[in-house]
Design a protein around this motif. Structure first.
Motif, PDB file in Angstrom:
ATOM      1  N   GLU A  30       0.819  -1.382  -0.111  1.00 12.99           N
ATOM      2  CA  GLU A  30       0.046   0.095   0.087  1.00 12.99           C
ATOM      3  C   GLU A  30       0.920   1.204   0.078  1.00 12.99           C
ATOM      4  O   GLU A  30       0.572   2.255  -0.474  1.00 12.99           O
ATOM      5  CB  GLU A  30      -0.999   0.173   1.018  1.00 12.99           C
ATOM      6  N   LEU A  31       1.901   1.158   0.651  1.00  7.18           N
ATOM      7  CA  LEU A  31       2.895   2.333   0.744  1.00  7.18           C
ATOM      8  C   LEU A  31       3.466   2.491  -0.594  1.00  7.18           C
ATOM      9  O   LEU A  31       3.567   3.773  -0.994  1.00  7.18           O
ATOM     10  CB  LEU A  31       3.868   2.319   1.634  1.00  7.18           C
ATOM     11  N   HIS A  32       3.937   1.464  -1.221  1.00 11.94           N
ATOM     12  CA  HIS A  32       4.579   1.670  -2.670  1.00 11.94           C
ATOM     13  C   HIS A  32       3.520   2.163  -3.525  1.00 11.94           C
ATOM     14  O   HIS A  32       3.737   3.171  -4.211  1.00 11.94           O
ATOM     15  CB  HIS A  32       4.744  -0.004  -2.948  1.00 11.94           C
ATOM     16  N   ASP A  33       2.213   1.894  -3.627  1.00  8.90           N
ATOM     17  CA  ASP A  33       1.367   2.250  -4.723  1.00  8.90           C
ATOM     18  C   ASP A  33       0.915   3.569  -4.321  1.00  8.90           C
ATOM     19  O   ASP A  33       0.372   4.436  -5.294  1.00  8.90           O
ATOM     20  CB  ASP A  33       0.044   1.427  -4.598  1.00  8.90           C
ATOM     21  N   LEU A  34       0.952   4.046  -2.990  1.00 17.40           N
ATOM     22  CA  LEU A  34       0.489   5.803  -2.892  1.00 17.40           C
ATOM     23  C   LEU A  34       1.823   6.489  -2.854  1.00 17.40           C
ATOM     24  O   LEU A  34       1.943   7.483  -3.425  1.00 17.40           O
ATOM     25  CB  LEU A  34       0.032   5.585  -1.505  1.00 17.40           C
ATOM     26  N   LEU A  35       3.048   5.987  -2.197  1.00 17.11           N
ATOM     27  CA  LEU A  35       4.017   6.983  -2.242  1.00 17.11           C
ATOM     28  C   LEU A  35       4.948   7.237  -3.511  1.00 17.11           C
ATOM     29  O   LEU A  35       5.487   8.220  -3.582  1.00 17.11           O
ATOM     30  CB  LEU A  35       5.021   6.645  -1.037  1.00 17.11           C
ATOM     31  N   THR A  53      11.979   6.710   5.430  1.00 18.78           N
ATOM     32  CA  THR A  53      11.287   5.504   5.587  1.00 18.78           C
ATOM     33  C   THR A  53      11.118   4.420   6.850  1.00 18.78           C
ATOM     34  O   THR A  53      11.801   4.974   7.651  1.00 18.78           O
ATOM     35  CB  THR A  53      12.106   4.653   4.402  1.00 18.78           C
ATOM     36  N   GLY A  54      10.499   3.562   6.728  1.00 17.87           N
ATOM     37  CA  GLY A  54      10.415   2.720   7.847  1.00 17.87           C
ATOM     38  C   GLY A  54      10.566   1.300   7.442  1.00 17.87           C
ATOM     39  O   GLY A  54      10.698   0.931   6.391  1.00 17.87           O
ATOM     40  N   GLU A  55      10.126   0.440   8.308  1.00 20.66           N
ATOM     41  CA  GLU A  55      10.424  -1.288   8.293  1.00 20.66           C
ATOM     42  C   GLU A  55       9.466  -1.445   7.243  1.00 20.66           C
ATOM     43  O   GLU A  55       9.928  -2.575   6.201  1.00 20.66           O
ATOM     44  CB  GLU A  55      10.132  -1.844   9.625  1.00 20.66           C
ATOM     45  N   ALA A  56       8.153  -0.933   7.201  1.00 20.01           N
ATOM     46  CA  ALA A  56       7.371  -1.636   6.012  1.00 20.01           C
ATOM     47  C   ALA A  56       7.720  -1.213   4.671  1.00 20.01           C
ATOM     48  O   ALA A  56       7.490  -2.154   3.668  1.00 20.01           O
ATOM     49  CB  ALA A  56       6.001  -1.160   6.313  1.00 20.01           C
ATOM     50  N   PHE A  57       8.581  -0.281   4.535  1.00 17.04           N
ATOM     51  CA  PHE A  57       8.959   0.136   3.261  1.00 17.04           C
ATOM     52  C   PHE A  57      10.410   0.886   3.340  1.00 17.04           C
ATOM     53  O   PHE A  57      10.186   2.124   3.280  1.00 17.04           O
ATOM     54  CB  PHE A  57       7.967   1.077   2.415  1.00 17.04           C
ATOM     55  N   LEU A 178      -6.213  16.605   7.157  1.00 15.44           N
ATOM     56  CA  LEU A 178      -7.149  15.377   6.284  1.00 15.44           C
ATOM     57  C   LEU A 178      -6.637  14.071   6.334  1.00 15.44           C
ATOM     58  O   LEU A 178      -5.394  13.816   6.718  1.00 15.44           O
ATOM     59  CB  LEU A 178      -7.478  15.909   4.904  1.00 15.44           C
ATOM     60  N   THR A 179      -7.437  13.036   5.852  1.00 18.53           N
ATOM     61  CA  THR A 179      -6.692  11.617   5.928  1.00 18.53           C
ATOM     62  C   THR A 179      -6.948  11.249   4.547  1.00 18.53           C
ATOM     63  O   THR A 179      -7.996  11.374   3.815  1.00 18.53           O
ATOM     64  CB  THR A 179      -7.946  10.791   6.990  1.00 18.53           C
ATOM     65  N   VAL A 180      -5.904  10.682   4.073  1.00 12.98           N
ATOM     66  CA  VAL A 180      -5.713   9.963   2.541  1.00 12.98           C
ATOM     67  C   VAL A 180      -5.991   8.792   2.686  1.00 12.98           C
ATOM     68  O   VAL A 180      -5.074   8.090   3.396  1.00 12.98           O
ATOM     69  CB  VAL A 180      -4.479  10.552   1.938  1.00 12.98           C
ATOM     70  N   PRO A 181      -6.774   8.127   2.016  1.00 12.48           N
ATOM     71  CA  PRO A 181      -7.013   6.570   2.357  1.00 12.48           C
ATOM     72  C   PRO A 181      -6.168   5.823   1.388  1.00 12.48           C
ATOM     73  O   PRO A 181      -5.805   6.433   0.358  1.00 12.48           O
ATOM     74  CB  PRO A 181      -8.595   6.367   1.856  1.00 12.48           C
ATOM     75  N   SER A 182      -5.747   4.757   1.777  1.00 12.28           N
ATOM     76  CA  SER A 182      -5.169   3.828   0.754  1.00 12.28           C
ATOM     77  C   SER A 182      -6.068   3.291  -0.289  1.00 12.28           C
ATOM     78  O   SER A 182      -7.210   3.090  -0.073  1.00 12.28           O
ATOM     79  CB  SER A 182      -4.410   2.577   1.509  1.00 12.28           C
ATOM     80  N   LEU A 183      -5.373   3.072  -1.551  1.00 12.10           N
ATOM     81  CA  LEU A 183      -6.328   2.708  -2.520  1.00 12.10           C
ATOM     82  C   LEU A 183      -6.838   1.167  -2.247  1.00 12.10           C
ATOM     83  O   LEU A 183      -6.121   0.398  -2.150  1.00 12.10           O
ATOM     84  CB  LEU A 183      -5.691   2.697  -3.928  1.00 12.10           C
TER      85      LEU A 183
END
Length: 536
Positions: A30-35, A53-57, A178-183
């Motif tokens: 999800e991070l990949h597809d948004l960031l 960056t963090g552990e997930a990405f 605001l909150t940006v949702p993951s796709l």
């Protein structure tokens, strides 16, 4: 310069400068597809970028993935247009965060970006803080929220939902515009048009139906939750052990009599807010919940001081948050809710007082019945007459009880007491006069029995025993004392009794024992005279 910048995101095509956004994700994909599109758009829009960056990405994967979308990434990175930093290094993992220093670093990067000819600064940090840094990290986010206003900065903060404890999402949302949702997966695969979830007055743009439905459902659930908490007099809070601070939501602030969300639980603060009689129990329950061998449940009732100095009863309950395993396991916080118990406690106290009063009244009533029965049997000529006398006297008490019950045992008016006490006799032969006087329950019972005895004697031997007789009953109040005058006329000639009867003794006992009053009884030839004086 434009106030909006292309975001690269299908769910938010345009982002406003000076925005501070939150993003919740569940996986590195999800991070990949948004960031990746987010930073690609920033680089192509002549913006300087900072990616923490963090552990997930992590940094290596972030750099590799972005290079695939931006072929000249290496050159841009060497030129200083983008800075990709490992989160552990940026947030000083294992050390205390210095929120203001971090914010100062962001502001300096914005100034450097503008000085170098870039249109602004675009940033992202994705969940690289440690749990023990959470309180300071929230302070950092609060400072960022204030600092970015009116600046050429767009700050997107990503949070892994698995790392957030209960209630933390609300703490995050309160500190972002605001909150940006993951796709959703389908949108990540096929693409869609639309915009982010926008709040706090930011200008909205057309939204994808899928995202709009999600936004509406989340908003509906939040409204239902807020209404339920308000209607049930409840509020939520979270107490962190590292800084000894409890953060209260708006409902909880109202319940605890607070003007701000953060409350320091030091000795001074606790003693100023919580009732001294409840402190020992409260801390004992906290210690029990924090015990590593316990189930981590916290449950206590206590009183808290309000703005006007009054005390409000609250019920507080929650669960301890632990981190680590085995010997490394330790408590870090308690998250929970509180509810207003004041009305229930007042009702319980009222019920206790009523039971105590009822018990007292029952004992007094039984004692009176016992005295009536004993003395009546002792002076009666035979059992039938004794039974009749006992029944009449107890019936008189019952009528007085009915009168008090109709007024919830809050006493009665003298006029009603007289009417109820004399209703079984000859009302046309009794003249009544007196002002309106409210009597206590104790006065009501004693005077009812006293009037009943006078009327009984008058019916058997005095003015009410013949059609030509009459009774004048009058009362008045002077100097806090009630004076009652009973005068009989027109009856048979009165002869003083050779010995004191039970009725006379009952009158004296009732008036002196129950009311602390006095009675003067005269056997005039023209009729009996009785004067009663009692303090109200």
């Amino acid at each position: 310069m434009e106030s909006w910048s292309p975001s690269g995101l299908p769910t938010a095509p345009q982002l406003q400068w000076g925005s501070h956004l939150a993003h919740f994700f569940a996986s590195g994909d999800e991070l990949h597809d948004l960031l990746i599109p987010y930073f690609k758009a920033g680089l192509e829009n002549n913006e300087r970028c900072l990616w923490v960056t963090g552990e997930a990405f992590d940094a290596e994967r972030a750099r590799s993935s972005l290079r695939a979308a931006v072929p000249d990434l290496d050159g841009r990175e060497r030129a200083g247009q983008i800075e990709i930093v490992d989160g552990d290094e940026w947030y000083a993992a294992g050390q205390k965060i210095e929120p203001q220093e971090l914010v100062n670093g962001l502001l300096q990067r914005e100034q450097d970006a503008l000085a170098l000819g870039y249109d602004g600064l675009r940033t992202n940090g994705n969940c690289a803080w440690a749990r023990e840094q959470w309180a300071d990290f929230l302070n950092y986010e609060t400072l960022v929220q204030s600092a970015v206003r009116g600046r050429r900065m767009i700050c997107l903060c990503s949070y892994c939902t698995e790392e957030l404890r209960n209630g933390a999402q609300l703490e995050v949302m309160e500190r972002h515009d605001l909150t940006v949702p993951s796709l959703p997966r389908a949108l990540r695969q096929h693409g869609a048009n639309g915009a982010a979830i926008l709040v706090d007055g930011l200008r909205a743009v057309p939204q994808a139906p899928e995202v709009q439905r999600l936004r509406d459902e989340l908003a509906r659930q939040k409204r239902v939750f807020d209404l339920a908490m308000t209607a049930s007099d409840m509020g939520t809070w979270r107490y962190t052990l590292a800084d000894n601070i409890c953060v209260y939501d708006e409902n909880a602030q109202r319940l605890y009599g607070l003007t701000e969300a953060r409350f320091l639980h030091d000795d001074e603060g606790v003693k100023s807010k919580f009732h001294p009689d409840d402190l020992e129990l409260m801390w004992a329950r906290v210690a029990k919940a924090l015990d590593l061998e316990s189930d981590g449940r916290y449950d206590v009732e206590y009183r808290v001081k309000q703005f006007d100095g009054s005390w409000r009863w609250l019920s507080a309950w929650g669960l301890v948050e632990f981190e680590g395993e085995g010997s490394d396991r330790k408590p870090t916080a308690i998250a929970g809710a509180s509810r207003d118990l004041t009305q229930r406690k007042q009702a319980e106290e009222q019920q206790r007082l009523l039971l105590d009063e009822l018990n007292h009244r029952v004992k007094n009533t039984l004692a009176t019945v016992q005295a009536i029965t004993t003395q009546t049997l002792r002076t009666a000529r035979d059992l039938p007459s004794a039974r009749e006398a006992v029944e009449r006297r107890i019936h008189s008490m019952a009528r007085a009880h009915d009168l008090l019950t109709s007024r919830s045992w809050k006493g009665a008016n003298m006029t009603d007491v007289v009417a109820r006490a004399l209703e079984a006799f000859t009302p046309t032969q009794v003249q009544v006069s007196g002002e309106s006087v409210e009597l206590s329950s104790r006065h009501t019972l004693a005077l009812s029995l006293a009037l009943h005895e006078l009327a009984t004697n008058a019916t058997k031997y005095g003015a009410l025993s013949c059609s030509g007789g009459s009774v004048n009953l009058a009362w008045s109040v002077r100097d806090g004392k009630l004076r009652i005058d009973w005068k009989e006329n027109g009856g048979p000639p009165v002869t003083p009794p050779t010995q004191q009867g039970f009725g006379t003794r009952l009158l004296e006992v009732l008036l002196s024992r129950d009311l602390g009053g006095s009675m003067k009884l005269q056997y005039n030839v023209a009729g009996v005279r009785c004067s009663v004086v009692v303090a109200l």
